[in-house]
Design an enzyme around this catalytic site. Structure first.
Site, PDB file in Angstrom:
ATOM      1  N   THR A   7      32.876 -52.286 -42.861  1.00  0.00           N
ATOM      2  CA  THR A   7      32.804 -50.858 -43.192  1.00  0.00           C
ATOM      3  C   THR A   7      32.045 -50.678 -44.501  1.00  0.00           C
ATOM      4  O   THR A   7      32.086 -51.543 -45.376  1.00  0.00           O
ATOM      5  CB  THR A   7      34.211 -50.231 -43.332  1.00  0.00           C
ATOM      6  OG1 THR A   7      34.068 -48.867 -43.748  1.00  0.00           O
ATOM      7  CG2 THR A   7      35.091 -50.947 -44.341  1.00  0.00           C
ATOM      8  N   LYS A  12      38.333 -46.759 -46.989  1.00  0.00           N
ATOM      9  CA  LYS A  12      38.897 -47.437 -45.818  1.00  0.00           C
ATOM     10  C   LYS A  12      39.127 -48.905 -46.130  1.00  0.00           C
ATOM     11  O   LYS A  12      40.157 -49.472 -45.782  1.00  0.00           O
ATOM     12  CB  LYS A  12      37.886 -47.412 -44.669  1.00  0.00           C
ATOM     13  CG  LYS A  12      37.756 -46.158 -43.902  1.00  0.00           C
ATOM     14  CD  LYS A  12      36.747 -46.506 -42.795  1.00  0.00           C
ATOM     15  CE  LYS A  12      36.384 -45.398 -41.906  1.00  0.00           C
ATOM     16  NZ  LYS A  12      35.442 -45.850 -40.856  1.00  0.00           N
ATOM     17  N   GLU A  37      24.169 -47.684 -35.500  1.00  0.00           N
ATOM     18  CA  GLU A  37      24.129 -46.327 -34.937  1.00  0.00           C
ATOM     19  C   GLU A  37      25.440 -46.085 -34.190  1.00  0.00           C
ATOM     20  O   GLU A  37      25.768 -46.837 -33.269  1.00  0.00           O
ATOM     21  CB  GLU A  37      22.943 -46.168 -33.972  1.00  0.00           C
ATOM     22  CG  GLU A  37      21.582 -46.181 -34.651  1.00  0.00           C
ATOM     23  CD  GLU A  37      21.429 -45.131 -35.758  1.00  0.00           C
ATOM     24  OE1 GLU A  37      21.988 -44.021 -35.621  1.00  0.00           O
ATOM     25  OE2 GLU A  37      20.767 -45.448 -36.763  1.00  0.00           O
ATOM     26  N   ASP A  72      36.795 -47.232 -36.851  1.00  0.00           N
ATOM     27  CA  ASP A  72      36.187 -45.933 -36.610  1.00  0.00           C
ATOM     28  C   ASP A  72      37.335 -44.940 -36.514  1.00  0.00           C
ATOM     29  O   ASP A  72      38.342 -45.193 -35.854  1.00  0.00           O
ATOM     30  CB  ASP A  72      35.336 -45.893 -35.341  1.00  0.00           C
ATOM     31  CG  ASP A  72      34.405 -44.682 -35.376  1.00  0.00           C
ATOM     32  OD1 ASP A  72      33.502 -44.662 -36.240  1.00  0.00           O
ATOM     33  OD2 ASP A  72      34.578 -43.736 -34.590  1.00  0.00           O
ATOM     34  N   SER A  73      37.191 -43.841 -37.226  1.00  0.00           N
ATOM     35  CA  SER A  73      38.317 -42.926 -37.333  1.00  0.00           C
ATOM     36  C   SER A  73      37.809 -41.514 -37.523  1.00  0.00           C
ATOM     37  O   SER A  73      36.615 -41.297 -37.751  1.00  0.00           O
ATOM     38  CB  SER A  73      39.198 -43.348 -38.510  1.00  0.00           C
ATOM     39  OG  SER A  73      38.399 -43.630 -39.645  1.00  0.00           O
ATOM     40  N   PHE A 159      40.843 -39.667 -49.481  1.00  0.00           N
ATOM     41  CA  PHE A 159      39.426 -39.368 -49.251  1.00  0.00           C
ATOM     42  C   PHE A 159      39.312 -38.450 -48.034  1.00  0.00           C
ATOM     43  O   PHE A 159      40.311 -38.087 -47.419  1.00  0.00           O
ATOM     44  CB  PHE A 159      38.627 -40.662 -49.045  1.00  0.00           C
ATOM     45  CG  PHE A 159      38.919 -41.377 -47.743  1.00  0.00           C
ATOM     46  CD1 PHE A 159      40.058 -42.149 -47.595  1.00  0.00           C
ATOM     47  CD2 PHE A 159      38.057 -41.255 -46.652  1.00  0.00           C
ATOM     48  CE1 PHE A 159      40.332 -42.798 -46.385  1.00  0.00           C
ATOM     49  CE2 PHE A 159      38.313 -41.910 -45.444  1.00  0.00           C
ATOM     50  CZ  PHE A 159      39.455 -42.679 -45.310  1.00  0.00           C
ATOM     51  N   GLY A 160      38.061 -38.119 -47.700  1.00  0.00           N
ATOM     52  CA  GLY A 160      37.805 -37.350 -46.481  1.00  0.00           C
ATOM     53  C   GLY A 160      38.602 -36.057 -46.425  1.00  0.00           C
ATOM     54  O   GLY A 160      38.624 -35.261 -47.372  1.00  0.00           O
ATOM     55  N   TYR A 161      39.302 -35.852 -45.316  1.00  0.00           N
ATOM     56  CA  TYR A 161      40.026 -34.606 -45.085  1.00  0.00           C
ATOM     57  C   TYR A 161      41.452 -34.638 -45.638  1.00  0.00           C
ATOM     58  O   TYR A 161      42.239 -33.721 -45.377  1.00  0.00           O
ATOM     59  CB  TYR A 161      40.062 -34.317 -43.571  1.00  0.00           C
ATOM     60  CG  TYR A 161      38.678 -34.155 -42.966  1.00  0.00           C
ATOM     61  CD1 TYR A 161      38.012 -32.931 -43.006  1.00  0.00           C
ATOM     62  CD2 TYR A 161      38.024 -35.235 -42.378  1.00  0.00           C
ATOM     63  CE1 TYR A 161      36.745 -32.774 -42.466  1.00  0.00           C
ATOM     64  CE2 TYR A 161      36.750 -35.102 -41.833  1.00  0.00           C
ATOM     65  CZ  TYR A 161      36.118 -33.880 -41.882  1.00  0.00           C
ATOM     66  OH  TYR A 161      34.857 -33.733 -41.345  1.00  0.00           O
TER      67      TYR A 161
END
Ligand code: ITT
Length: 209
Positions: A7, A12, A37, A72-73, A159-161
């Protein structure tokens, strides 16, 4: 056996290393500079693509056998029909920007009451051996965290949301929790515990063979 975390997301990586409770190597440690990709339609497919790419790189280098772990999340929002889903990192465009993603999500949910702001985080952890007697053998472990999206960001951790997400049964967002409180309930925590159990079982089987 070395574990390589495939990653580029340092948040993560930190969470997974803590959850696995052991030393891990990163893509930089193995000299992997490629970009994978993420063309899969599911978290599982994308996690497998990332694990397979790093495993291919390791095989080409013919180093010591290793186990690659890829994550993957993302977030699935009920009122948005499951969006942003596999596009969570790129929701507001590329390069990925957490603040822009959160702002876009709040915009998309403007006027939606708390009772209809249900969402879930999902995580797929894909593993694949690179070299050794079990070369290949891809496998995936999954975890889910259900909750509700708030009306504005709260908290500075994670992090993120995380600043928008109230896990079910908790009166605060994930960004207001400690790392260990998050790991205890998170989608990544659940997936990593399943992976850890499998690792322990495989290790004890190998010891008896
Ligand atoms: P790698 O592909 O290099 O692993 P990435 O960040 O691009 O890193 P993903 O494609 O899996 O990874 O996107 C995951 C996105 O989903 C992430 O950027 C966040 O926006 C969101 N996400 C996933 N897990 C999360 C968590 O625990 N807390 C908050 N947001 C999360």
């Amino acid at each position: 056996m070395n574990i390589i975390l495939a990653t580029r997301n340092r948040h993560k990586a930190r969470e997974i290393a803590e959850l696995l409770g052991r030393e891990v190597l990163t893509l930089d440690d193995i000299g992997f500079e490629g970009k994978v990709e993420e063309t899969g339609a599911s978290f599982e497919e994308n996690a497998r693509l990332k694990a397979a790419a790093a495993a291919r790189h390791l095989r080409a280098r013919r180093g010591t056998p290793a186990l690659v772990v890829a994550d993957d999340s993302g977030l699935e929002v009920e009122a948005l029909g499951g969006a942003p889903g596999v596009l969570s990192a790129r929701y507001a465009g590329v390069p990925s920007d957490d603040a822009a993603n959160n702002a876009k999500l709040l915009d998309a949910l403007r006027g939606v009451p708390l009772s209809r702001r249900g969402a879930r985080f999902r995580c797929a952890l894909a593993v694949e051996f690179a070299g050794g007697p079990r070369d290949g053998e891809p496998r995936t472990f999954e975890g889910i965290l259900r909750g509700t999206l708030g009306l504005r960001p709260k908290g500075r951790r994670g992090f993120g949301y995380d600043p928008l997400f109230f896990p079910e049964g908790h009166g605060r967002t994930i960004a207001e929790m400690t790392a260990s409180a998050k790991n205890a309930i998170s989608h990544r925590g659940a997936a990593a515990r399943a992976l850890r159990e499998w690792l322990e079982t495989s290790a004890s089987q190998a010891a008896h063979e």
